[in-house]
Design a protein around this motif. Structure first.
Motif, PDB file in Angstrom:
ATOM      1  N   ASN A 123       0.813  -1.217   0.000  1.00 58.34           N
ATOM      2  CA  ASN A 123       0.000   0.000   0.000  1.00 58.34           C
ATOM      3  C   ASN A 123       0.840   1.258   0.000  1.00 58.34           C
ATOM      4  OD1 ASN A 123      -2.727  -0.907   0.025  1.00 58.34           O
ATOM      5  ND2 ASN A 123      -2.345  -1.726   2.055  1.00 58.34           N
ATOM      6  N   LEU A 128     -13.878   1.535  -0.542  1.00 64.01           N
ATOM      7  CA  LEU A 128     -13.282   2.686   0.141  1.00 64.01           C
ATOM      8  C   LEU A 128     -13.137   3.849  -0.833  1.00 64.01           C
ATOM      9  CD1 LEU A 128     -10.514   0.654   2.018  1.00 64.01           C
ATOM     10  CD2 LEU A 128     -12.778   1.300   2.857  1.00 64.01           C
ATOM     11  N   GLU A 167       5.773   8.068   5.826  1.00 59.52           N
ATOM     12  CA  GLU A 167       6.500   7.739   4.590  1.00 59.52           C
ATOM     13  C   GLU A 167       6.038   8.625   3.438  1.00 59.52           C
ATOM     14  OE1 GLU A 167       7.739   3.061   4.813  1.00 59.52           O
ATOM     15  OE2 GLU A 167       5.678   3.510   4.261  1.00 59.52           O
ATOM     16  N   TYR A 194      -8.927  -0.727  11.492  1.00 58.13           N
ATOM     17  CA  TYR A 194      -8.270   0.487  11.001  1.00 58.13           C
ATOM     18  C   TYR A 194      -6.779   0.204  10.846  1.00 58.13           C
ATOM     19  CZ  TYR A 194      -6.608   5.296  10.744  1.00 58.13           C
ATOM     20  OH  TYR A 194      -6.008   6.448  10.333  1.00 58.13           O
ATOM     21  N   CYS A 195      -6.210   0.702   9.753  1.00 52.68           N
ATOM     22  CA  CYS A 195      -4.831   0.344   9.387  1.00 52.68           C
ATOM     23  C   CYS A 195      -3.862   0.483  10.568  1.00 52.68           C
ATOM     24  CB  CYS A 195      -4.376   1.229   8.239  1.00 52.68           C
ATOM     25  SG  CYS A 195      -2.669   0.931   7.763  1.00 52.68           S
ATOM     26  N   PRO A 233      -4.764   3.723  -2.375  1.00 42.21           N
ATOM     27  CA  PRO A 233      -4.568   2.517  -3.183  1.00 42.21           C
ATOM     28  C   PRO A 233      -5.595   1.423  -2.938  1.00 42.21           C
ATOM     29  CG  PRO A 233      -2.891   2.688  -1.465  1.00 42.21           C
ATOM     30  CD  PRO A 233      -3.695   3.949  -1.417  1.00 42.21           C
TER      31      PRO A 233
HETATM   32  C1  HEM Z   1       0.468   3.347   2.847  1.00 44.14           C
HETATM   33  C2  HEM Z   1      -0.789   3.180   2.695  1.00 44.14           C
HETATM   34  C3  HEM Z   1      -1.656   2.190   3.408  1.00 44.14           C
HETATM   35  C4  HEM Z   1      -2.968   2.014   3.124  1.00 44.14           C
HETATM   36  C5  HEM Z   1      -3.781   2.774   2.086  1.00 44.14           C
HETATM   37  C6  HEM Z   1      -3.464   0.988   3.999  1.00 44.14           C
HETATM   38  C7  HEM Z   1      -4.768   0.578   4.037  1.00 44.14           C
HETATM   39  C8  HEM Z   1      -5.302  -0.290   4.950  1.00 44.14           C
HETATM   40  C9  HEM Z   1      -6.697  -0.597   5.087  1.00 44.14           C
HETATM   41  C10 HEM Z   1      -7.799  -0.027   4.218  1.00 44.14           C
HETATM   42  C11 HEM Z   1      -6.840  -1.482   6.094  1.00 44.14           C
HETATM   43  C12 HEM Z   1      -8.138  -2.047   6.637  1.00 44.14           C
HETATM   44  C13 HEM Z   1      -8.668  -3.148   5.796  1.00 44.14           C
HETATM   45  C14 HEM Z   1     -10.052  -3.545   6.201  1.00 44.14           C
HETATM   46  O1  HEM Z   1     -10.582  -3.143   7.248  1.00 44.14           O
HETATM   47  O2  HEM Z   1     -10.681  -4.270   5.423  1.00 44.14           O
HETATM   48  C15 HEM Z   1      -5.520  -1.751   6.601  1.00 44.14           C
HETATM   49  C16 HEM Z   1      -5.241  -2.613   7.614  1.00 44.14           C
HETATM   50  C17 HEM Z   1      -3.969  -2.938   7.966  1.00 44.14           C
HETATM   51  N1  HEM Z   1      -2.800  -2.315   7.565  1.00 44.14           N
HETATM   52 FE1  HEM Z   1      -2.624  -0.817   6.272  1.00 44.14          FE
HETATM   53  N2  HEM Z   1      -2.441   0.526   4.776  1.00 44.14           N
HETATM   54  C18 HEM Z   1      -1.308   1.238   4.454  1.00 44.14           C
HETATM   55  C19 HEM Z   1      -0.070   1.094   5.033  1.00 44.14           C
HETATM   56  C20 HEM Z   1       0.256   0.151   5.965  1.00 44.14           C
HETATM   57  C21 HEM Z   1       1.546  -0.026   6.558  1.00 44.14           C
HETATM   58  C22 HEM Z   1       2.765   0.847   6.261  1.00 44.14           C
HETATM   59  C23 HEM Z   1       1.454  -1.101   7.399  1.00 44.14           C
HETATM   60  C24 HEM Z   1       2.472  -1.752   8.273  1.00 44.14           C
HETATM   61  C25 HEM Z   1       3.669  -1.378   8.441  1.00 44.14           C
HETATM   62  C26 HEM Z   1       0.083  -1.568   7.349  1.00 44.14           C
HETATM   63  C27 HEM Z   1      -0.413  -2.634   8.065  1.00 44.14           C
HETATM   64  C28 HEM Z   1      -1.749  -2.950   8.176  1.00 44.14           C
HETATM   65  C29 HEM Z   1      -2.254  -4.042   9.006  1.00 44.14           C
HETATM   66  C30 HEM Z   1      -1.417  -4.997   9.838  1.00 44.14           C
HETATM   67  C31 HEM Z   1      -3.641  -4.020   8.875  1.00 44.14           C
HETATM   68  C32 HEM Z   1      -4.640  -4.967   9.558  1.00 44.14           C
HETATM   69  C33 HEM Z   1      -5.091  -4.323  10.820  1.00 44.14           C
HETATM   70  C34 HEM Z   1      -6.104  -5.143  11.556  1.00 44.14           C
HETATM   71  O3  HEM Z   1      -6.776  -6.017  10.965  1.00 44.14           O
HETATM   72  O4  HEM Z   1      -6.263  -4.916  12.751  1.00 44.14           O
HETATM   73  N3  HEM Z   1      -0.616  -0.786   6.475  1.00 44.14           N
HETATM   74  N4  HEM Z   1      -4.611  -0.995   5.905  1.00 44.14           N
END
Ligand code: HEM
Length: 478
Positions: free
Chosen positions: A320, A392, A436, A426-427, A362
């Motif tokens: 992402n 989204l 970043e 939430y991410c 993304p």
């Molecule tokens: C840079 C842009 C990023 C976007 C647009 C993004 C987007 C998202 C979204 C939309 C979700 C929720 C998905 C859902 O509820 O269906 C999510 C969850 C998550 N993201 Fe990101 N993410 C990004 C960066 C990152 C980064 C840098 C990390 C880790 C270093 C990360 C780790 C995670 C994790 C582990 C989850 C799951 C959280 C959970 O289920 O409790 N993401 N992300």
């Protein structure tokens, strides 16, 4: 891969007391939800536009690949909860209005656990258990138990400590660009998150690789290489198996070593107790740390859960972030007035990330959800076990919530966007994603007073994905 650009991300995280393992100690926390009662979805009404009855299935794939925002606009207006053929070729419900999407993201009746899918109804990623036992397939209490083990490594305060190393990495990558012109995806947007996430997890430089091939194979598969996704999964499994063995043998000052210690201290983790119900919807954000995990939550971590967590952090943290940086640069190139405003006041870059994420985040779709009971969304009754896709991107362009939504406007208050999800999923990496992107944009604009596209916009090629929007290449001159 830029080995010379190694950053001391992990030591930045772990230098501060308490030591690494203590970062992941389970503490009983008071509830951190917003305190807002969960809102029930609106009741069905015969005239509601979401009332779909026996609609024929609509396959939006080709149109979504060509122009997702035009499709989403039409759906929001005419069929905001629409039966479609999902990305896995099976039937799904696509939800496109902001209010419906945001509410559904925080609705505990919409499960992420595939065991709530009707048999044969869902055919998503086929991952082995050692990669599949991750947060995005889980509900509380397992989700709560695992998320709280890592959330402390991702608080805004911890992540802010990475600003210097991330900036140094960005500068080194810019130093290495050829004179005159370059593909900013290959030489900037992709390597920056790879270095950062590998440093954070503790992936040794010699084991790093360009993760693009793997993530593309899963998220944007090439139809001419049908077996590629399976191969990528096999390769990833081998990679993580090897990585965990290396880290077990030689623990370091990094997140993965700390998680291994949690895992090994806690035994097999199968006796993890009931960790509470994970709380309710709210404003997302970092206060979700440990939400709802009151009571006697156990701190175990199974072996599959450990590897799956490493996989998810690396995959999500890389995939992402690359696309968000690339999409944001392109958005600026397409809006010279906004680029000029940002150049004039670079201090705005941090706040501007919300608008970049809203405008062209993304993640077009949230992870699919399965209602555990019949649920009314936007006036349509979605039966238990069917697949729900929350768009989204469509929500973020809903003019009811964001006036003139198709315009990038860095002065806009974009808070409340759902590009990073909402609710308990939430991410996790949101503070890192923000940092970043902010640093990548600031360093780039500072370095190149004249930055422009090196091909006509129409010639830019995007990844063939209805899940994750991003560019295959971003040729620029400077
Ligand atoms: C840079 C842009 C990023 C976007 C647009 C993004 C987007 C998202 C979204 C939309 C979700 C929720 C998905 C859902 O509820 O269906 C999510 C969850 C998550 N993201 Fe990101 N993410 C990004 C960066 C990152 C980064 C840098 C990390 C880790 C270093 C990360 C780790 C995670 C994790 C582990 C989850 C799951 C959280 C959970 O289920 O409790 N993401 N992300």
């Amino acid at each position: 891969m830029v080995d010379s650009a190694r950053v001391r991300v992990t030591s930045a995280i772990t230098r501060q007391p308490p030591p690494a393992v203590a970062l992941f100690r389970v503490e009983s926390m008071a509830t951190t939800t917003s305190g807002q009662p969960h809102q029930q979805p609106s009741q069905p009404s015969p005239s509601a536009p979401g009332q779909v009855g026996e609609q024929p299935l609509y396959d939006p794939t080709a149109e979504l690949l060509a122009d997702p925002y035009a499709v989403y606009e039409r759906l929001r207006e005419t069929a905001p909860v629409r039966r479609i053929v999902g990305p896995d070729g099976r039937p799904a419900w696509l939800v496109t209005r902001y209010e419906d999407v945001r509410r559904a993201l925080a609705d505990p009746r919409l499960s992420l656990d595939k065991r709530h899918a009707l048999p044969g109804n869902y055919h998503g990623f086929q991952l082995p258990p050692a990669l599949d036992a991750n947060l995005l397939n889980m509900d509380p209490p397992d989700h709560t138990r695992i998320r709280r083990l890592v959330v402390r490594a991702f608080t805004p305060g911890r992540i802010e400590m990475l600003r210097g190393p991330v900036r140094r990495t960005a500068d080194e990558l810019l130093d290495a660009l050829p004179a005159g012109r370059a593909d900013l995806i290959a030489s900037y947007a992709a390597p920056l998150p790879i270095v950062v996430i590998c440093e954070l997890l503790g992936v040794p430089p010699e084991d790093r690789r360009d993760f693009r091939e793997w993530t593309d194979a899963l998220v944007a598969p090439d139809p001419s290489r049908p077996g590629r996704a399976k191969e990528a999964v096999r390769d990833m499994l081998a990679f993580f198996t090897g990585l965990l063995a290396t880290k077990r043998a030689e623990p370091g000052d990094d997140l993965l070593s700390a998680l291994i210690a949690v895992r090994d201290d806690a035994g097999d983790g199968d006796d993890a107790g009931d960790g509470g119900d994970g709380g309710e919807g709210g404003d997302g954000g970092d206060e979700w740390a440990g939400a709802g995990a009151g009571g006697a939550a156990a701190d175990g971590l199974g072996e599959d859960e450990l590897m799956s967590l490493a996989f998810l952090i690396l995959f999500a943290g890389y995939e992402n972030a690359v696309q968000l940086i690339g999409n944001s640069v392109l958005a600026l190139l397409r809006h010279p007035d906004q680029m000029a405003a940002l150049r004039a006041d670079p201090g705005r870059a941090g706040a501007a990330v919300a608008e970049f994420a809203r405008y062209e985040g993304p993640a077009l779709l949230a992870i699919r959800r399965f209602p555990v009971e019949d649920v009314v969304i936007g006036g349509a009754t979605v039966p238990a076990g069917e697949t729900v896709m929350l768009s989204l991107a469509a929500a973020n362009r809903d003019p009811e919530r964001f006036p003139d939504a198709d315009r990038l406007d860095l002065d806009r208050d974009a808070s409340g966007h759902v590009a990073l999800g909402h609710g308990i999923h939430y991410c996790l990496g949101a503070p890192l994603a923000r940092l970043e992107t902010e640093v990548a944009l600031t360093a780039l604009l500072e370095r190149f007073p004249r930055l422009e596209l090196d091909v006509p916009y129409e010639e830019l090629r995007r990844r063939p994905s209805t899940r994750a929007r991003g560019l295959l290449a971003l040729p620029v001159r400077y």
